[in-house]
Design a protein around this motif. Structure first.
Motif, mmCIF file in Angstrom:
data_model
loop_
_atom_site.group_PDB
_atom_site.id
_atom_site.type_symbol
_atom_site.label_atom_id
_atom_site.label_comp_id
_atom_site.label_asym_id
_atom_site.label_seq_id
_atom_site.Cartn_x
_atom_site.Cartn_y
_atom_site.Cartn_z
ATOM 1 N N PHE A 114 0.827 -1.199 0.000
ATOM 2 C CA PHE A 114 0.000 0.000 0.000
ATOM 3 C C PHE A 114 0.864 1.253 0.000
ATOM 4 O O PHE A 114 1.968 1.274 0.564
ATOM 5 C CB PHE A 114 -0.891 0.041 1.241
ATOM 6 C CG PHE A 114 -2.080 -0.870 1.178
ATOM 7 C CD1 PHE A 114 -3.319 -0.376 0.820
ATOM 8 C CD2 PHE A 114 -1.949 -2.215 1.468
ATOM 9 C CE1 PHE A 114 -4.420 -1.208 0.767
ATOM 10 C CE2 PHE A 114 -3.046 -3.052 1.415
ATOM 11 C CZ PHE A 114 -4.285 -2.549 1.060
ATOM 12 N N ALA A 115 0.346 2.303 -0.596
ATOM 13 C CA ALA A 115 0.965 3.613 -0.449
ATOM 14 C C ALA A 115 0.815 4.085 0.996
ATOM 15 O O ALA A 115 -0.105 3.680 1.706
ATOM 16 C CB ALA A 115 0.319 4.613 -1.396
ATOM 17 N N LYS A 116 1.723 4.939 1.405
ATOM 18 C CA LYS A 116 1.696 5.468 2.766
ATOM 19 C C LYS A 116 1.425 6.962 2.687
ATOM 20 O O LYS A 116 2.312 7.742 2.357
ATOM 21 C CB LYS A 116 3.009 5.158 3.465
ATOM 22 C CG LYS A 116 3.243 3.656 3.588
ATOM 23 C CD LYS A 116 4.621 3.336 4.084
ATOM 24 C CE LYS A 116 4.761 1.823 4.197
ATOM 25 N NZ LYS A 116 4.655 1.150 2.883
ATOM 26 N N PRO A 117 0.180 7.368 2.975
ATOM 27 C CA PRO A 117 -0.194 8.778 2.853
ATOM 28 C C PRO A 117 -0.123 9.508 4.185
ATOM 29 O O PRO A 117 -0.233 8.912 5.257
ATOM 30 C CB PRO A 117 -1.644 8.694 2.381
ATOM 31 C CG PRO A 117 -2.163 7.460 3.062
ATOM 32 C CD PRO A 117 -0.994 6.516 3.201
ATOM 33 N N GLU A 118 0.030 10.806 4.100
ATOM 34 C CA GLU A 118 -0.008 11.642 5.293
ATOM 35 C C GLU A 118 -0.504 13.022 4.894
ATOM 36 O O GLU A 118 -0.158 13.536 3.820
ATOM 37 C CB GLU A 118 1.380 11.758 5.927
ATOM 38 C CG GLU A 118 1.393 12.576 7.208
ATOM 39 C CD GLU A 118 2.761 12.624 7.861
ATOM 40 O OE1 GLU A 118 2.891 13.365 8.849
ATOM 41 O OE2 GLU A 118 3.685 11.937 7.371
ATOM 42 N N ILE A 119 -1.343 13.600 5.739
ATOM 43 C CA ILE A 119 -1.807 14.973 5.529
ATOM 44 C C ILE A 119 -1.745 15.692 6.865
ATOM 45 O O ILE A 119 -2.128 15.144 7.899
ATOM 46 C CB ILE A 119 -3.241 15.005 4.938
ATOM 47 C CG1 ILE A 119 -3.664 16.456 4.672
ATOM 48 C CG2 ILE A 119 -4.238 14.276 5.821
ATOM 49 C CD1 ILE A 119 -4.954 16.568 3.874
ATOM 50 N N ARG A 120 -1.217 16.906 6.848
ATOM 51 C CA ARG A 120 -1.160 17.688 8.081
ATOM 52 C C ARG A 120 -1.094 19.157 7.721
ATOM 53 O O ARG A 120 -0.688 19.533 6.617
ATOM 54 C CB ARG A 120 0.025 17.287 8.950
ATOM 55 C CG ARG A 120 1.386 17.448 8.305
ATOM 56 C CD ARG A 120 2.480 16.956 9.228
ATOM 57 N NE ARG A 120 3.796 17.052 8.630
ATOM 58 C CZ ARG A 120 4.911 16.642 9.213
ATOM 59 N NH1 ARG A 120 4.855 16.091 10.411
ATOM 60 N NH2 ARG A 120 6.072 16.770 8.618
ATOM 61 N N SER A 121 -1.475 19.978 8.665
ATOM 62 C CA SER A 121 -1.472 21.410 8.409
ATOM 63 C C SER A 121 -0.044 21.947 8.410
ATOM 64 O O SER A 121 0.888 21.285 8.870
ATOM 65 C CB SER A 121 -2.318 22.146 9.455
ATOM 66 O OG SER A 121 -1.632 22.241 10.676
#
Length: 746
Positions: A235-242
């Motif tokens: 799987f891809a490893k995603p991350e989102i943060r401000s």
């Protein structure tokens, strides 16, 4: 409760960029013990010691997992039917696996499995069950019942290597497991199986749990060792943060988000969509970007949410969804605030916090700026006071060698940002102890040698004086010890396991030493609990207080906002009157923390009962994972933003007590002689709204600070407004509150 985190450790590590949090029995902030982590490598989780579940205090405790780099094995135990648990919260969806060695004991059933957050034990989506070793078979969970796995068997004392893996996407979940018993040359592997229950909810927790399926034969479930948690490499490893450490923004400014995606073993050629929703579930922004990346390669792109789309105050959710054959997602939050209220000096503010911004991973990422940014986050939330614990055994592990470490840095940074710390001085150091016993207490109270008086009180005086010298001008209040209640024989399992006579000496010698350096310093004692006063500990408070009442300036009590404990506040006030010295009261631990909007109810209740300052938990407290205001990754929760709203409405005001605002409405009035705000909420069952009616009511705001529906005018100036179960803030004409409607202070 948090006080002296002895040698139990909490670690959060990134394994293959798969973020997770391990909830342990306690957090150690003792810098001289940090070298114990030097042998850690990626993939290992190390716990120096574990705390067994004690038999009298808590229904369930969270334990940590040991690593494979020389760490001790963890004996999963249960006592008197209490469950022992190990649980890990993945920070991203997609897939993952856990593997570990397990040697079953002769105790009770042990679960290993995945489940949604807050799901019940029988809602495990994927679970493997080990019975007591005498059973010799393996089971899995099916529809909440144990189902034997045909052809499986193992011998008592045999060590198995257990692996569970899961994949989740597009509302579907699958899992598989393998169990290898090398000594017996046996191995069982399953095919991919569908989640048994709650398949429409993603994995929230991996948990190892002892459970009393049948009456336990003994205390031990078995030994867990060599534990590894990995993300699914396909799987891809995603991350989102401000774009901000604090994840807090002012109304009227745009919000920047950063997206990071690393391709797994399968290259990416798809699209990623970012969706932002406000606190009420309304989608305010979407952005879709093409995503192309070779195996193992990373890409990133920014997202800017225009200020005009961020109309509401409060908590916003940002989600990242990646399509394709292996869909994955990640989530984050950020908050929109008004400017900080300024009608109150920082010293006079009632808004405190307990627990420290000392995350090792973030400290490494941000370097020296980390402490400044963490303190800035607290300041933006309206916090002005922080409780800082100085454990004697940590500060002076060797006689004459003082080390203030990160706690000293925190005090320095608080001072730079016009905030205040009070220092709690607690826990005897080993070289000075009068009782060199390793006996453990309840979960977080440390060893006996920490919880007794020193052989020579002059050594305690030196520690107190050196602390006052180091922080003179920066710390003005010193709390001596924490939750010290003990019976007359001193045989408590708490933070004080000595006589009341020796505790009196601890206070007197400490106070004298501190004032010899800083005559203006205030002395506070001692974070008493409800059980410390009265019959439970044979009137410990009543034994101590008359002897030290002239030596101290503040009394502290851990109330936790409980109706049941409220009479103890009256008992303390009655005692002070009896001793002819009425002292201010602080609540130095507990109420006002949590991840839901309800968290501030206990803060308001305790403040209105007369506490001058209140110190809720702010950062991650593994033993009480739902009682911290801020998430472990420093993103805000609904509780975070509700707390910030409270500080903006009530800063500079003083509590006036409860007021009568109508049936099923709890309401407290606050004013400063110029303006009046009533904090109120519905107490109807099932979170149903109620009608608040008050004289002079002119407007209302919800727990995020957004306007409620219009006020309905009534006769004789008594207007009404619909309020919900979450706290809201009602604005009154200053002269509008009917004094005959005011109740006595709680």
């Amino acid at each position: 409760m948090k006080g002296s985190a002895m040698r139990t450790f909490f670690a959060v590590f990134t394994i293959l960029n798969f973020m997770f949090a391990i909830h342990a029995a306690d957090i150690a902030m003792c810098d001289n013990y940090q070298t114990d982590f030097d042998n850690l490598k990626s993939g290992g989780i190390y716990l120096q010691e574990f705390w067994r579940v004690d038999d009298w205090r808590y229904q369930a405790q969270s334990l940590a997992v040991v690593g494979h780099n020389g760490g001790k094995a963890l004996n999963v135990t249960a006592k008197n039917g209490h469950h022992a648990r190990i649980y890990i919260t993945p920070r991203r969806s997609g897939g993952g696996s856990v593997s570990f060695d397990f040697t079953p004991g002769n105790g009770i059933w042990t679960f290993f499995g995945f489940k949604p957050e807050k799901a019940k034990w029988d809602e495990f989506q994927a679970a493997l069950l080990f019975p007591p070793a005498s059973d010799g078979k393996l089971y899995r969970l099916a529809d909440g019942k144990k189902a034997e796995l045909p052809g499986t068997s193992f011998s008592a004392g045999s060590t198995c290597r257990v692996t569970l893996a899961y994949r989740y996407g597009n509302g579907k979940g699958i899992y598989r497991f393998s169990v290898e018993a090398p000594n017996e040359k046996n191995c069982w592997r399953s095919e991919w199986l569908p989640f048994e229950t709650a398949a429409d909810r993603p994995v929230g927790i991996f948990e190892i749990r002892s459970i009393e399926w049948n009456k336990p034969e003994s205390a031990s479930n078995g030994i867990v060792d060599n534990f590894i948690f990995e993300g699914d490499r396909s799987f891809a490893k995603p991350e989102i943060r401000s774009s901000r450490f604090s994840h807090l923004f002012r109304r009227g400014e745009p919000v920047g988000l950063n997206v990071f995606i690393t391709a797994g073993e399968i290259p990416l050629n798809t699209a990623a969509t970012v969706t932002v929703t406000d606190a009420y579930g309304k989608t305010v922004h979407t952005q879709t970007e093409p995503v192309t990346a070779a195996t193992g390669k990373s890409i990133r792109f920014p997202v800017e949410v225009p200020s005009e789309k961020l109309e509401k105050l409060g908590l916003y959710h940002a989600s990242l969804n990646i399509g394709g054959d292996h869909p994955v997602s990640a989530e984050s939050t950020f908050g929109i605030l008004t400017e900080t209220a300024g009608d109150c000096t920082s010293f006079d503010s009632p808004f405190g916090a307990f627990l420290y911004p000392l995350d090792g991973t973030l400290y490494a990422e941000y370097g020296p700026d980390y402490m400044r940014l963490a303190v800035q986050q607290m300041r933006e939330l309206g916090i002005r006071w922080v409780r800082c614990n100085f454990h004697w055994y940590s500060v002076e592990p060797e006689k004459g060698k003082f080390h203030w470490g990160k706690m000293g840095e925190l005090v320095d940074e608080l001072y730079r940002q016009d905030m205040h710390a009070f220092a709690e001085l607690v826990n005897t150091t080993r070289w000075a102890t009068s009782r060199n016993s390793e006996a453990g207490g309840s979960v977080d109270t440390g060893r006996e040698w920490q919880s007794v008086a020193p052989r020579n009180f002059a050594d305690w005086e030196t520690f107190c004086a050196r602390t006052a010298e180091r922080f003179k001008g920066k710390i003005k209040v010193y709390e001596i010890w924490n939750e010290p209640g003990a019976p007359r024989n001193g045989n408590s399992n708490g933070f004080w396991r000595d006589s009341s006579e020796n505790f009196i000496e601890i206070i007197k010698h400490g106070a004298e030493a501190i004032r010899s350096i800083d005559p203006e310093a205030k002395i506070m004692v001692s974070g008493f609990r409800a059980v410390d006063a009265g019959r439970h500990f044979e009137n410990f408070v009543e034994r101590v207080l008359p002897q030290v009442i002239q030596e101290i300036d503040i009394i502290s009590f851990h109330h936790w906002g409980s109706d049941a404990w409220s009479p103890k506040i009256y008992d303390l006030k009655r005692l002070m009157k009896e001793y002819e010295r009425e002292l201010p009261y602080w609540d130095s631990e507990g109420p006002g923390a949590g991840k839901t909007p309800d968290c501030i109810k206990n803060f308001i209740w305790t403040w209105s009962m007369g506490a001058e300052k209140v110190f809720p938990f702010i950062y991650n407290l593994p033993r009480y994972p739902d009682r911290s205001l801020v998430n472990p990754d420093y993103t805000p929760t609904p509780g975070t933003m509700t707390f910030a709203t409270m500080t903006r409405f009530l800063a500079g005001l003083k509590p006036e007590g409860q007021v009568n605002a109508g049936p099923a409405v709890r309401a407290f009035s606050f004013s400063n002689g110029k303006r009046r705000i009533v904090a109120a909420w519905s107490e109807l069952p099932d979170n149903r709204p109620a009608t608040a009616t008050l004289s002079g009511l002119i407007g209302g705001f919800d727990h995020y600070g957004n306007p409620l529906e219009a006020v309905k005018k009534g006769s004789y100036g008594r207007n009404s407004i619909i309020i919900g179960a979450a706290p809201c803030f009602l604005e009154l004409d200053f002269d509008g509150l009917d004094p005959h409607a005011a109740a006595q202070k709680p």
